[in-house]
Design a protein around this motif. Structure first.
Motif, PDB file in Angstrom:
ATOM      1  N   UNK A  16       0.829  -1.194   0.000  1.00 24.42           N
ATOM      2  CA  UNK A  16       0.000   0.000   0.000  1.00 24.42           C
ATOM      3  C   UNK A  16       0.870   1.254   0.000  1.00 24.42           C
ATOM      4  N   UNK A  17       0.478   2.253  -0.842  1.00 27.35           N
ATOM      5  CA  UNK A  17       1.125   3.562  -0.853  1.00 27.35           C
ATOM      6  C   UNK A  17       0.042   4.616  -0.674  1.00 27.35           C
ATOM      7  N   UNK A  18       0.193   5.475   0.329  1.00 26.18           N
ATOM      8  CA  UNK A  18      -0.817   6.486   0.628  1.00 26.18           C
ATOM      9  C   UNK A  18      -0.797   7.596  -0.427  1.00 26.18           C
ATOM     10  N   UNK A  19      -1.967   7.865  -1.031  1.00 24.07           N
ATOM     11  CA  UNK A  19      -2.115   8.949  -2.009  1.00 24.07           C
ATOM     12  C   UNK A  19      -2.710  10.190  -1.347  1.00 24.07           C
ATOM     13  N   UNK A  20      -3.789   9.980  -0.616  1.00 24.38           N
ATOM     14  CA  UNK A  20      -4.443  11.065   0.133  1.00 24.38           C
ATOM     15  C   UNK A  20      -5.085  10.449   1.362  1.00 24.38           C
ATOM     16  N   UNK A  21      -5.157  11.202   2.456  1.00 23.90           N
ATOM     17  CA  UNK A  21      -5.819  10.724   3.659  1.00 23.90           C
ATOM     18  C   UNK A  21      -4.834  10.576   4.796  1.00 23.90           C
ATOM     19  N   UNK A  22      -5.091   9.601   5.661  1.00 24.15           N
ATOM     20  CA  UNK A  22      -4.232   9.378   6.834  1.00 24.15           C
ATOM     21  C   UNK A  22      -4.231   7.899   7.176  1.00 24.15           C
ATOM     22  N   UNK A  23      -3.058   7.387   7.527  1.00 24.61           N
ATOM     23  CA  UNK A  23      -2.941   5.999   7.973  1.00 24.61           C
ATOM     24  C   UNK A  23      -2.294   5.949   9.343  1.00 24.61           C
ATOM     25  N   UNK A  24      -2.586   4.876  10.057  1.00 24.75           N
ATOM     26  CA  UNK A  24      -1.989   4.615  11.364  1.00 24.75           C
ATOM     27  C   UNK A  24      -1.472   3.186  11.352  1.00 24.75           C
ATOM     28  N   UNK A  25      -0.216   2.990  11.783  1.00 22.82           N
ATOM     29  CA  UNK A  25       0.361   1.661  11.954  1.00 22.82           C
ATOM     30  C   UNK A  25       0.463   1.357  13.440  1.00 22.82           C
ATOM     31  N   UNK A  26       0.035   0.156  13.831  1.00 19.74           N
ATOM     32  CA  UNK A  26       0.099  -0.252  15.236  1.00 19.74           C
ATOM     33  C   UNK A  26       0.748  -1.629  15.319  1.00 19.74           C
ATOM     34  N   UNK A  27       1.206  -1.959  16.543  1.00 23.99           N
ATOM     35  CA  UNK A  27       1.782  -3.277  16.784  1.00 23.99           C
ATOM     36  C   UNK A  27       1.352  -3.747  18.164  1.00 23.99           C
ATOM     37  N   UNK A  28       1.073  -5.034  18.271  1.00 26.74           N
ATOM     38  CA  UNK A  28       0.684  -5.597  19.557  1.00 26.74           C
ATOM     39  C   UNK A  28       1.884  -5.611  20.495  1.00 26.74           C
ATOM     40  N   UNK A  29       1.656  -5.161  21.709  1.00 21.32           N
ATOM     41  CA  UNK A  29       2.707  -5.160  22.722  1.00 21.32           C
ATOM     42  C   UNK A  29       2.042  -5.310  24.078  1.00 21.32           C
ATOM     43  N   UNK A  30       2.373  -6.410  24.766  1.00 20.57           N
ATOM     44  CA  UNK A  30       1.766  -6.632  26.071  1.00 20.57           C
ATOM     45  C   UNK A  30       0.273  -6.769  26.015  1.00 20.57           C
ATOM     46  N   UNK A  31      -0.258  -7.357  24.941  1.00 17.94           N
ATOM     47  CA  UNK A  31      -1.684  -7.566  24.815  1.00 17.94           C
ATOM     48  C   UNK A  31      -2.460  -6.345  24.383  1.00 17.94           C
ATOM     49  N   UNK A  32      -1.769  -5.240  24.132  1.00 13.29           N
ATOM     50  CA  UNK A  32      -2.427  -4.008  23.698  1.00 13.29           C
ATOM     51  C   UNK A  32      -1.793  -3.519  22.406  1.00 13.29           C
ATOM     52  N   UNK A  33      -2.578  -2.783  21.612  1.00 13.00           N
ATOM     53  CA  UNK A  33      -2.064  -2.211  20.370  1.00 13.00           C
ATOM     54  C   UNK A  33      -1.354  -0.894  20.666  1.00 13.00           C
ATOM     55  N   UNK A  34      -0.101  -0.827  20.252  1.00 12.81           N
ATOM     56  CA  UNK A  34       0.700   0.380  20.450  1.00 12.81           C
ATOM     57  C   UNK A  34       0.833   1.088  19.112  1.00 12.81           C
ATOM     58  N   UNK A  35       0.517   2.389  19.090  1.00 11.77           N
ATOM     59  CA  UNK A  35       0.618   3.157  17.847  1.00 11.77           C
ATOM     60  C   UNK A  35       2.082   3.426  17.520  1.00 11.77           C
ATOM     61  N   UNK A  36       2.481   3.034  16.310  1.00 10.10           N
ATOM     62  CA  UNK A  36       3.855   3.250  15.858  1.00 10.10           C
ATOM     63  C   UNK A  36       3.977   4.499  14.995  1.00 10.10           C
ATOM     64  N   UNK A  37       3.055   4.653  14.041  1.00 10.71           N
ATOM     65  CA  UNK A  37       3.123   5.750  13.076  1.00 10.71           C
ATOM     66  C   UNK A  37       1.715   6.265  12.814  1.00 10.71           C
ATOM     67  N   UNK A  38       1.589   7.580  12.729  1.00 14.18           N
ATOM     68  CA  UNK A  38       0.351   8.222  12.268  1.00 14.18           C
ATOM     69  C   UNK A  38       0.780   9.316  11.285  1.00 14.18           C
ATOM     70  N   UNK A  39       0.362   9.196  10.030  1.00 17.13           N
ATOM     71  CA  UNK A  39       0.876  10.130   9.024  1.00 17.13           C
ATOM     72  C   UNK A  39      -0.143  10.414   7.927  1.00 17.13           C
ATOM     73  N   UNK A  40      -0.064  11.642   7.387  1.00 17.20           N
ATOM     74  CA  UNK A  40      -0.808  12.037   6.193  1.00 17.20           C
ATOM     75  C   UNK A  40       0.138  12.239   5.014  1.00 17.20           C
ATOM     76  N   UNK A  41       1.394  11.894   5.199  1.00 13.93           N
ATOM     77  CA  UNK A  41       2.412  12.157   4.191  1.00 13.93           C
ATOM     78  C   UNK A  41       2.170  11.298   2.944  1.00 13.93           C
ATOM     79  N   UNK A  42       1.989  11.941   1.803  1.00 16.75           N
ATOM     80  CA  UNK A  42       1.738  11.226   0.555  1.00 16.75           C
ATOM     81  C   UNK A  42       2.988  10.442   0.154  1.00 16.75           C
ATOM     82  N   UNK A  43       2.788   9.193  -0.209  1.00 23.56           N
ATOM     83  CA  UNK A  43       3.906   8.327  -0.559  1.00 23.56           C
ATOM     84  C   UNK A  43       4.334   7.406   0.561  1.00 23.56           C
ATOM     85  N   UNK A  44       3.792   7.581   1.775  1.00 26.46           N
ATOM     86  CA  UNK A  44       4.099   6.651   2.857  1.00 26.46           C
ATOM     87  C   UNK A  44       3.610   5.257   2.466  1.00 26.46           C
TER      88      UNK A  44
END
Length: 498
Positions: free
Chosen positions: A62-90
């Motif tokens: 996936x390559x972001x064209x417009x909008x916003x994405x969030x990447x998370x990872x499970x850690x200790x049974x909870x989802x931890x936010x790694x990245x939140x970006x609106x940067x085109x091309x992420x």
């Protein structure tokens, strides 16, 4: 696939090569390559919500064209936010598909759209083909870096395990030698006592004991043998007082070395009242016969005590062997569902000599915890590293605490010490490879790095530390439930994004 595409349930749109060229990821591509991307890829408009889940089969890049994405990872049974970006091309997703089936192709994180967002989407197999056709040299270089790094980590991890095993083997040899030597000593002493009992038996056959008193005396012998097994625990002061009393009684009744016999009778739980019963049984017997009877009973007691010592020693040896097998997970599958407390206890046994007598071990186990799916042998290495560090920090004097509990569908293992704590300047670096606060030649700086990779990468868990002077605690979080795809022994790099 052509550039004329039919909208699907995600709102697929026609791909524009000029729009792709505006993204930094594609700005160096030729017109022909951009046309190829539009022909084999697609534009999707995705509504807010999950796009892919961590651990699922990685099917798209996936390559972001417009909008916003969030990447998370499970850690200790909870989802931890790694990245939140609106940067085109992420980008995110199946970006490692170029490696193919040499590694498990699963999403290393979860991705969400926070609002209606447009993505350029390329199927994983198409992305892999594109990489191999356009950038063959780059693919070889990246594969070399990936597998070379993984092999280096594996070798370093193996060396660390061998170093730990060497240390543990020395401790285990010492622990096995003590009960083995005790059993040998007890066996030699037992042979002497049996010889003495044969001598006393010869006295009986010579008729030196009245047949009328022999039966009660034999019953007293049986009572003495049974009493040894249920002898009470005495404090050193209580034992010394009883030995004085019994020694005086034996001296008063003509037993010349009664002070040497008294400790055996005391250890077996006898007092002067019992000896008075023996005296009453042999009231009319000559003095030499009475002394022979006392020694005969003493041989019986010594024999039972030595048999107990042999039993205790061999049981200790068996327990140590069982602990070694549990620790090494010998003859067991790498991935198992186990009682986490068995792993912790076997590690404590293996490290008992290194822990020493000056460290008090306090265990607070939640016995209601369910079994944990894990790589048991590798978790034992984590416990070894954490306990070894804790003992080193306390310099042989303090309290080692091991606690277990359940939180957020995870088993949490906490290993604490009362050492001086981790320096503030080292707090953010302790999980870095080759970083150590130990002197040169004492620590490799790899223990916590290896522990981190075992817990986080292999178990989708988490490892944390809280430290202040007198109270340092490492917490290991292990999920109770794992996706099937994660039950394969893989180590891959973190998700790529810009």
């Amino acid at each position: 696939m052509t550039s004329e595409q039919t909208p699907d349930r995600r709102g697929e749109k026609v791909c524009d090569p000029a729009e792709l060229r505006a993204l930094f990821l594609f700005e160096k591509l030729t017109d022909e390559q951009l046309e190829w991307l539009c022909a084999d890829g697609r534009i999707e408009t995705i509504e807010p919500g999950p796009v892919f889940r961590e651990g699922a089969a990685a099917t798209c890049f996936y390559v972001l064209m417009d909008g916003e994405l969030v990447l998370t990872k499970l850690s200790g049974g909870a989802e931890i936010e790694l990245v939140r970006t609106e940067h085109r091309g992420s980008y995110a997703g199946a970006w490692m598909s170029y490696i193919g089936d040499k590694v498990e192709q699963t999403y290393e994180s979860s991705m969400y759209a926070t609002k209606p967002s447009r993505f350029y989407v390329l199927d994983a197999d198409v992305f892999a083909r594109m990489m191999h056709e356009w950038f063959p040299m780059a693919v070889h270089l990246l594969e070399g870096v990936f597998f070379g790094g993984r092999n280096i980590n594996a070798r370093i991890g193996e060396r660390e395990r061998l170093l730990a095993l060497g240390s543990l083997s020395a401790g285990l040899t010492h622990e096995l030698n003590n009960p083995a030597a005790a059993a040998v000593r007890a066996t030699a002493g037992l042979r002497e006592r049996v010889a003495g009992m044969r001598h006393k038996l010869a006295m009986i056959t010579d008729g030196k004991f009245d047949p009328a008193t022999l039966g009660p005396l034999v019953r007293l012998q049986e009572e003495a043998a049974a009493q040894v097994a249920k002898a009470p625990e005495l404090t050193p002061m209580e034992a010394a007082d009883r030995e004085d009393t019994l020694g005086e009684w034996l001296q008063d009744h003509g037993i010349g070395d009664g002070w040497n016999l008294a400790p055996n009778f005391v250890q077996a739980g006898f007092d002067t009242d019992w000896l008075e019963r023996v005296s009453a049984t042999l009231e009319d017997a000559p003095e030499k016969v009475f002394e022979g009877a006392i020694r005969w009973l003493n041989y019986t007691i010594e024999t039972e005590l030595m048999l107990n010592e042999i039993t205790d020693s061999t049981t200790r040896i068996s327990s140590l062997v069982d602990a070694a097998k549990q620790y090494s997970q010998m003859d067991r599958a790498p991935f198992q569902v186990v009682d986490i407390h068995e792993l912790l206890d076997s590690t404590l046994v293996m490290l008992s000599r290194k822990i020493g007598d000056g460290v008090r071990v306090v265990k607070q186990y939640d016995r209601a915890l369910p079994p944990v799916p894990c790589y048991a042998a590798e978790l034992n290495q984590v416990w070894t590293n954490l306990i070894d560090n804790a003992v080193y920090a306390m310099d042989g004097d303090g309290t080692l605490s091991i606690r277990t509990r359940r939180e957020n569908e995870c088993v949490v293992v906490e290993i604490g010490d009362t050492g001086p704590g981790i320096p503030p300047e080292a707090g953010n670096r302790i999980f870095e490879p080759f970083f150590t606060t130990k002197p040169m030649g004492v620590g490799t700086g790899l223990g916590l790095d290896i522990s981190f990779r075992i817990v986080v990468n292999k178990h989708n868990g988490d490892i944390r530390v809280d430290s202040e002077p007198g109270d340092t605690t490492f917490s290991v979080w292990l999920p109770l439930h794992r996706p099937e795809s994660n039950q394969i022994d893989t180590e891959s790099n973190a998700e790529g994004q810009t």
